[in-house]
Design a protein around this motif. Structure first.
Motif, PDB file in Angstrom:
ATOM      1  N   ALA A 156      32.881  58.406   0.011  1.00 18.38           N
ATOM      2  CA  ALA A 156      34.076  57.576   0.157  1.00 18.38           C
ATOM      3  C   ALA A 156      33.985  56.719   1.423  1.00 18.38           C
ATOM      4  O   ALA A 156      34.411  55.557   1.423  1.00 18.38           O
ATOM      5  CB  ALA A 156      35.327  58.452   0.182  1.00 18.38           C
ATOM      6  N   SER A 157      33.399  57.261   2.498  1.00 16.98           N
ATOM      7  CA  SER A 157      33.271  56.479   3.740  1.00 16.98           C
ATOM      8  C   SER A 157      32.280  55.344   3.536  1.00 16.98           C
ATOM      9  O   SER A 157      32.479  54.228   4.035  1.00 16.98           O
ATOM     10  CB  SER A 157      32.804  57.370   4.901  1.00 16.98           C
ATOM     11  N   ASN A 158      31.196  55.631   2.820  1.00 14.65           N
ATOM     12  CA  ASN A 158      30.219  54.584   2.505  1.00 14.65           C
ATOM     13  C   ASN A 158      30.907  53.452   1.723  1.00 14.65           C
ATOM     14  O   ASN A 158      30.741  52.272   2.039  1.00 14.65           O
ATOM     15  CB  ASN A 158      29.093  55.215   1.663  1.00 14.65           C
ATOM     16  N   ILE A 159      31.687  53.837   0.745  1.00 17.17           N
ATOM     17  CA  ILE A 159      32.339  52.839  -0.113  1.00 17.17           C
ATOM     18  C   ILE A 159      33.379  52.039   0.677  1.00 17.17           C
ATOM     19  O   ILE A 159      33.445  50.815   0.586  1.00 17.17           O
ATOM     20  CB  ILE A 159      32.968  53.541  -1.339  1.00 17.17           C
ATOM     21  N   LEU A 160      34.170  52.741   1.493  1.00 18.23           N
ATOM     22  CA  LEU A 160      35.177  52.024   2.288  1.00 18.23           C
ATOM     23  C   LEU A 160      34.492  51.060   3.265  1.00 18.23           C
ATOM     24  O   LEU A 160      34.944  49.924   3.445  1.00 18.23           O
ATOM     25  CB  LEU A 160      36.092  53.022   3.027  1.00 18.23           C
ATOM     26  N   ALA A 161      33.374  51.483   3.863  1.00 17.55           N
ATOM     27  CA  ALA A 161      32.648  50.589   4.780  1.00 17.55           C
ATOM     28  C   ALA A 161      32.135  49.362   4.023  1.00 17.55           C
ATOM     29  O   ALA A 161      32.145  48.244   4.541  1.00 17.55           O
ATOM     30  CB  ALA A 161      31.497  51.337   5.453  1.00 17.55           C
ATOM     31  N   GLN A 162      31.717  49.554   2.768  1.00 16.05           N
ATOM     32  CA  GLN A 162      31.292  48.395   1.954  1.00 16.05           C
ATOM     33  C   GLN A 162      32.471  47.476   1.687  1.00 16.05           C
ATOM     34  O   GLN A 162      32.357  46.257   1.780  1.00 16.05           O
ATOM     35  CB  GLN A 162      30.747  48.859   0.606  1.00 16.05           C
ATOM     36  N   TRP A 163      33.611  48.087   1.327  1.00 17.81           N
ATOM     37  CA  TRP A 163      34.804  47.271   1.059  1.00 17.81           C
ATOM     38  C   TRP A 163      35.207  46.483   2.315  1.00 17.81           C
ATOM     39  O   TRP A 163      35.715  45.374   2.228  1.00 17.81           O
ATOM     40  CB  TRP A 163      35.974  48.167   0.613  1.00 17.81           C
ATOM     41  N   LEU A 164      34.965  47.071   3.487  1.00 19.24           N
ATOM     42  CA  LEU A 164      35.324  46.406   4.749  1.00 19.24           C
ATOM     43  C   LEU A 164      34.268  45.385   5.173  1.00 19.24           C
ATOM     44  O   LEU A 164      34.389  44.762   6.216  1.00 19.24           O
ATOM     45  CB  LEU A 164      35.487  47.456   5.863  1.00 19.24           C
ATOM     46  N   LYS A 165      33.228  45.266   4.341  1.00 17.84           N
ATOM     47  CA  LYS A 165      32.126  44.323   4.575  1.00 17.84           C
ATOM     48  C   LYS A 165      31.387  44.602   5.887  1.00 17.84           C
ATOM     49  O   LYS A 165      30.994  43.680   6.617  1.00 17.84           O
ATOM     50  CB  LYS A 165      32.633  42.873   4.541  1.00 17.84           C
ATOM     51  N   TRP A 166      31.206  45.882   6.207  1.00 11.88           N
ATOM     52  CA  TRP A 166      30.424  46.247   7.386  1.00 11.88           C
ATOM     53  C   TRP A 166      28.940  46.001   7.087  1.00 11.88           C
ATOM     54  O   TRP A 166      28.540  45.900   5.914  1.00 11.88           O
ATOM     55  CB  TRP A 166      30.664  47.724   7.740  1.00 11.88           C
ATOM     56  N   SER A 167      28.124  45.950   8.174  1.00 15.57           N
ATOM     57  CA  SER A 167      26.682  45.741   8.000  1.00 15.57           C
ATOM     58  C   SER A 167      26.037  47.011   7.423  1.00 15.57           C
ATOM     59  O   SER A 167      26.641  48.092   7.450  1.00 15.57           O
ATOM     60  CB  SER A 167      26.041  45.435   9.352  1.00 15.57           C
ATOM     61  N   ASP A 168      24.799  46.876   6.927  1.00 14.62           N
ATOM     62  CA  ASP A 168      24.097  48.043   6.341  1.00 14.62           C
ATOM     63  C   ASP A 168      23.991  49.181   7.345  1.00 14.62           C
ATOM     64  O   ASP A 168      24.122  50.350   7.001  1.00 14.62           O
ATOM     65  CB  ASP A 168      22.689  47.648   5.882  1.00 14.62           C
ATOM     66  N   GLU A 169      23.728  48.808   8.596  1.00 11.29           N
ATOM     67  CA  GLU A 169      23.569  49.829   9.629  1.00 11.29           C
ATOM     68  C   GLU A 169      24.900  50.583   9.849  1.00 11.29           C
ATOM     69  O   GLU A 169      24.938  51.806   9.961  1.00 11.29           O
ATOM     70  CB  GLU A 169      23.136  49.138  10.923  1.00 11.29           C
ATOM     71  N   GLU A 170      25.985  49.815   9.869  1.00  9.31           N
ATOM     72  CA  GLU A 170      27.313  50.430  10.040  1.00  9.31           C
ATOM     73  C   GLU A 170      27.677  51.293   8.825  1.00  9.31           C
ATOM     74  O   GLU A 170      28.275  52.364   8.964  1.00  9.31           O
ATOM     75  CB  GLU A 170      28.378  49.341  10.234  1.00  9.31           C
ATOM     76  N   ILE A 171      27.307  50.817   7.636  1.00 11.24           N
ATOM     77  CA  ILE A 171      27.599  51.578   6.417  1.00 11.24           C
ATOM     78  C   ILE A 171      26.863  52.928   6.477  1.00 11.24           C
ATOM     79  O   ILE A 171      27.413  53.978   6.139  1.00 11.24           O
ATOM     80  CB  ILE A 171      27.199  50.777   5.153  1.00 11.24           C
TER      81      ILE A 171
END
Ligand SMILES: [Fe+2]
Ligand SMILES: [Fe+2]
Length: 360
Positions: A156-171
């Motif tokens: 879920a954190s991975n998905i939320l980070a994607q939804w927030l358009k974070w960088s790959d490293e941040e994801i």
């Protein structure tokens, strides 16, 4: 070209002619490859039937024929895709359990790539973020073992980070933070962690040491400071009402903020000894009731909006017992979409006391 009733449309079918309303406004253009949102739109406008290109129809219908007459949940649970996901999930949880026990026992150094590989495997194979959320929701009835919570929160954190358009490293850091956030629970007596009843004040005090214990375990490892902070701060709240240190918004690590949201969501939507898994819409309502100011504003709004969109066109049951389909999301009242029941539309934002009880 073939006329197909809107009820029988399936994602992937192609419109052979444009669709217009009675007032001649175009809703969808010729050549549109229908997805679930398009079909919801046609249902919403009460379009009875549409023209479909017939080249691929048989193929699409035969692919979906096993699922005729089933609810969206039943269709997902019967699909090969879901069976594969479930198996991969169980493998992932087992691997994670073994690795973590080694780390806590001091037998292993942490290899982040190796730990994350099974989690990333669950997110691949062309699955969209909505697919993964939907499948996680449908896994609820099956299993609520110890390590599944950490995998759920990692996903879920991975998905939320994607939804927030974070960088790959941040994801990747967000995923890792989810995976390790509760590692401190391994240091808490098992009878407290798994107690099938409310904790007494003494037990609660012990349980509340898990963020600090987790930080101490992770601090010995060569791992990002953000992952350590996420373990330490994931029960802190932006308005200073959390624990262990009542840290306020600006001082809370952003990876702890993301995990705070996904952790609470997972806890609410998991089965508990005293209740069945909560419907995602009731979980979202709980977030709103509890107060969105506890969470990072950008993150919580993004999370709620995307989850609600995941369930567009799902069959749902209202607390009144009626069954219908979500056909329109209300951006102002996310937990109160419009439901089509038979030929009627019920706008939940205008019906006090009526809410979605279950996704079928
Ligand atoms: Fe926790
Ligand atoms: Fe947790």
């Amino acid at each position: 070209m073939k006329k197909i009733s809107t009820k029988e449309l399936l994602p992937g079918m192609v419109l052979a002619s444009k669709v217009v309303t009675e007032n001649l406004n175009t809703i969808l253009n010729q050549g549109t490859i229908l997805d679930e949102a398009d079909i919801a739109k046609l249902t919403f406008y009460s379009i009875y039937e549409v023209d479909i290109e017939d080249d691929e129809i048989d193929h699409i219908i035969s692919d979906a024929s096993d699922g005729q007459g089933l609810t969206s949940s039943e269709r997902i649970k019967r699909s090969q895709e879901f069976k594969e996901f479930k198996q991969a999930f169980e493998t992932c949880a087992k691997k994670f359990e073994d690795e973590i026990n080694d780390i806590v026992a001091g037998n292993a150094s942490v290899d982040t790539k190796r730990l994350l590989a099974p989690v990333y495997a669950l997110l691949q194979k062309g699955r969209t973020t909505s697919d993964v959320f939907n499948m996680l929701h449908n896994l609820r009835d099956y299993d609520d073992a110890t390590y599944t919570h950490c995998i759920n929160v990692a996903l879920a954190s991975n998905i939320l980070a994607q939804w927030l358009k974070w960088s790959d490293e941040e994801i990747e850091l967000a995923t890792m933070s989810g995976l390790f956030h509760d590692i401190g629970k391994i240091c808490i007596p098992e009878k407290i962690v798994t107690k099938p009843a409310k904790l007494d004040p003494y037990e609660l005090d012990i349980m509340r040491t898990h963020p600090l214990k987790g930080y101490e375990v992770l601090n010995k490892l060569d791992i990002s400071i953000h992952v350590k902070n996420a373990a330490l701060m994931h029960h802190e709240r932006c308005d200073g009402t959390g624990y262990p240190y009542q840290t306020q918004g600006p001082q809370i690590d952003k990876y702890a903020k993301i995990v705070a949201i996904t952790d609470v969501y997972d806890a609410m939507t998991s089965a508990r000894y005293y209740r069945k898994p909560l419907c995602p819409f009731i979980a979202l309502q709980n977030f709103e009731d509890e107060g969105l100011q506890k969470y990072d504003p950008e993150m919580i709004i993004c999370f709620l909006q995307n989850i609600v969109n995941t369930y567009l066109l799902s069959t749902v049951q209202l607390n009144t017992g009626e069954v219908g389909e979500i056909v329109f999301i209300n951006k102002t009242f996310l937990t109160k979409p419009t439901i089509k029941i038979g030929n009627d539309y019920i706008d939940l934002s205008k019906c006090t006391g009526v809410y979605i009880k279950e996704i079928l």
